[in-house]
Design a protein around this motif. Sequence first.
Motif, mmCIF file in Angstrom:
data_model
loop_
_atom_site.group_PDB
_atom_site.id
_atom_site.type_symbol
_atom_site.label_atom_id
_atom_site.label_comp_id
_atom_site.label_asym_id
_atom_site.label_seq_id
_atom_site.Cartn_x
_atom_site.Cartn_y
_atom_site.Cartn_z
ATOM 1 N N LEU A 39 -7.185 -8.353 9.122
ATOM 2 C CA LEU A 39 -7.392 -9.662 9.740
ATOM 3 C C LEU A 39 -7.967 -10.656 8.751
ATOM 4 N N THR A 40 -7.591 -11.919 8.901
ATOM 5 C CA THR A 40 -8.251 -12.979 8.135
ATOM 6 C C THR A 40 -9.409 -13.519 8.979
ATOM 7 N N VAL A 41 -10.284 -14.302 8.340
ATOM 8 C CA VAL A 41 -11.390 -14.956 9.044
ATOM 9 C C VAL A 41 -10.826 -15.806 10.185
ATOM 10 N N GLU A 79 -3.697 -12.650 -1.853
ATOM 11 C CA GLU A 79 -3.319 -13.817 -2.642
ATOM 12 C C GLU A 79 -4.511 -14.746 -2.623
ATOM 13 N N SER A 80 -4.542 -15.685 -3.562
ATOM 14 C CA SER A 80 -5.765 -16.486 -3.709
ATOM 15 C C SER A 80 -6.118 -17.270 -2.450
ATOM 16 N N SER A 81 -5.115 -17.641 -1.651
ATOM 17 C CA SER A 81 -5.408 -18.481 -0.484
ATOM 18 C C SER A 81 -5.850 -17.678 0.737
ATOM 19 N N LYS A 82 -5.575 -16.380 0.750
ATOM 20 C CA LYS A 82 -5.885 -15.594 1.951
ATOM 21 C C LYS A 82 -6.651 -14.323 1.598
ATOM 22 N N THR A 83 -7.719 -14.084 2.331
ATOM 23 C CA THR A 83 -8.449 -12.830 2.201
ATOM 24 C C THR A 83 -8.308 -12.090 3.518
ATOM 25 N N TYR A 84 -7.921 -10.836 3.436
ATOM 26 C CA TYR A 84 -7.813 -9.999 4.628
ATOM 27 C C TYR A 84 -8.983 -9.030 4.648
ATOM 28 N N PHE A 85 -9.473 -8.731 5.841
ATOM 29 C CA PHE A 85 -10.525 -7.738 6.011
ATOM 30 C C PHE A 85 -9.882 -6.541 6.690
ATOM 31 N N ASP A 86 -10.111 -5.352 6.135
ATOM 32 C CA ASP A 86 -9.456 -4.134 6.578
ATOM 33 C C ASP A 86 -10.479 -3.253 7.279
ATOM 34 N N THR A 87 -10.180 -2.853 8.516
ATOM 35 C CA THR A 87 -11.129 -2.013 9.255
ATOM 36 C C THR A 87 -11.061 -0.552 8.812
ATOM 37 N N ASN A 88 -10.054 -0.211 8.011
ATOM 38 C CA ASN A 88 -9.925 1.150 7.485
ATOM 39 C C ASN A 88 -10.540 1.193 6.092
ATOM 40 N N VAL A 89 -11.703 1.838 5.951
ATOM 41 C CA VAL A 89 -12.397 1.856 4.664
ATOM 42 C C VAL A 89 -12.029 3.068 3.807
ATOM 43 N N SER A 90 -11.108 3.919 4.295
ATOM 44 C CA SER A 90 -10.692 5.072 3.491
ATOM 45 C C SER A 90 -9.830 4.583 2.324
ATOM 46 N N GLU A 100 5.830 -13.775 5.547
ATOM 47 C CA GLU A 100 5.273 -13.463 6.874
ATOM 48 C C GLU A 100 3.754 -13.318 6.818
ATOM 49 N N ASN A 101 3.199 -13.180 5.591
ATOM 50 C CA ASN A 101 1.765 -12.922 5.422
ATOM 51 C C ASN A 101 1.307 -11.756 6.282
ATOM 52 N N HIS A 102 2.027 -10.647 6.172
ATOM 53 C CA HIS A 102 1.725 -9.470 6.983
ATOM 54 C C HIS A 102 1.355 -8.317 6.065
ATOM 55 N N ILE A 125 -15.520 3.751 -10.958
ATOM 56 C CA ILE A 125 -14.469 3.091 -10.186
ATOM 57 C C ILE A 125 -14.757 3.330 -8.703
ATOM 58 N N ALA A 126 -14.909 2.253 -7.950
ATOM 59 C CA ALA A 126 -15.195 2.358 -6.516
ATOM 60 C C ALA A 126 -13.919 2.726 -5.762
ATOM 61 N N HIS A 127 -12.880 1.967 -5.928
ATOM 62 C CA HIS A 127 -11.549 2.329 -5.458
ATOM 63 C C HIS A 127 -10.519 1.434 -6.118
ATOM 64 N N VAL A 128 -9.280 1.846 -6.057
ATOM 65 C CA VAL A 128 -8.179 1.106 -6.667
ATOM 66 C C VAL A 128 -7.328 0.555 -5.535
ATOM 67 N N ASP A 129 -7.092 -0.748 -5.561
ATOM 68 C CA ASP A 129 -6.253 -1.378 -4.545
ATOM 69 C C ASP A 129 -4.876 -1.635 -5.126
ATOM 70 N N VAL A 130 -3.868 -1.023 -4.543
ATOM 71 C CA VAL A 130 -2.492 -1.302 -4.933
ATOM 72 C C VAL A 130 -1.881 -2.115 -3.808
ATOM 73 N N ILE A 131 -1.327 -3.276 -4.155
ATOM 74 C CA ILE A 131 -0.637 -4.105 -3.171
ATOM 75 C C ILE A 131 0.803 -4.264 -3.643
ATOM 76 N N ILE A 132 1.725 -3.744 -2.844
ATOM 77 C CA ILE A 132 3.148 -3.849 -3.171
ATOM 78 C C ILE A 132 3.718 -4.965 -2.326
ATOM 79 N N ARG A 133 4.255 -5.988 -2.989
ATOM 80 C CA ARG A 133 4.786 -7.161 -2.296
ATOM 81 C C ARG A 133 6.233 -6.936 -1.887
ATOM 82 N N LEU A 134 6.541 -7.205 -0.617
ATOM 83 C CA LEU A 134 7.881 -7.004 -0.085
ATOM 84 C C LEU A 134 8.486 -8.349 0.316
ATOM 85 N N ARG A 135 9.821 -8.403 0.290
ATOM 86 C CA ARG A 135 10.544 -9.557 0.838
ATOM 87 C C ARG A 135 11.876 -9.035 1.379
ATOM 88 N N PRO A 136 12.484 -9.760 2.318
ATOM 89 C CA PRO A 136 13.777 -9.311 2.855
ATOM 90 C C PRO A 136 14.806 -9.219 1.731
#
Length: 139
Positions: A39-41, A79-90, A100-102, A125-136
């Motif tokens: 979720l975003t703010v 992305e720089s304009s949007k921060t998401y908060f994730d309820t899954n901390v694993s 879609e910003n999903h 290292i606390a954790h590594v975040d991998v974000i794979i960007r998708l498009r149709p």
Amino acid sequence: MTHTHEMPIEERLRHCGLRPTRQRVALAALLFAKGDRHLTVEELHEEAVTAGVPVSLATVYNTLHQFTEAGMIRVLAVESSKTYFDTNVSDHHHFFIEGENHVLDIPVSNIAIGNLPEPPEGMEIAHVDVIIRLRPRKG
């Protein structure tokens, strides 16, 4: 042992070192009511307003950052304009659907990360975040 996500909201907040104020309890209840999500703010603020929780955007922002510092949620800078908060901390990674910003979780078994650099002296290292960007697909 009881996992924190099975505790009542007030108890979870106390367990994480936060005083269970009315606004924190209301926002945590909304945030964690629907299982793991991103979720975003703005999205949480909209949910709060819809649910009749009188709270400002700034309060939602501050509360989400308090929850992050307490380890209840984690931040995803997609992305720089949007921060998401994730309820899954694993430890897990994400797909991001452009346009879609999903944000979607990637099942943890699918990714192996190797050859990580040695962290600087006194750091780990606390954790590594991998974000794979998708498009149709085109055509």
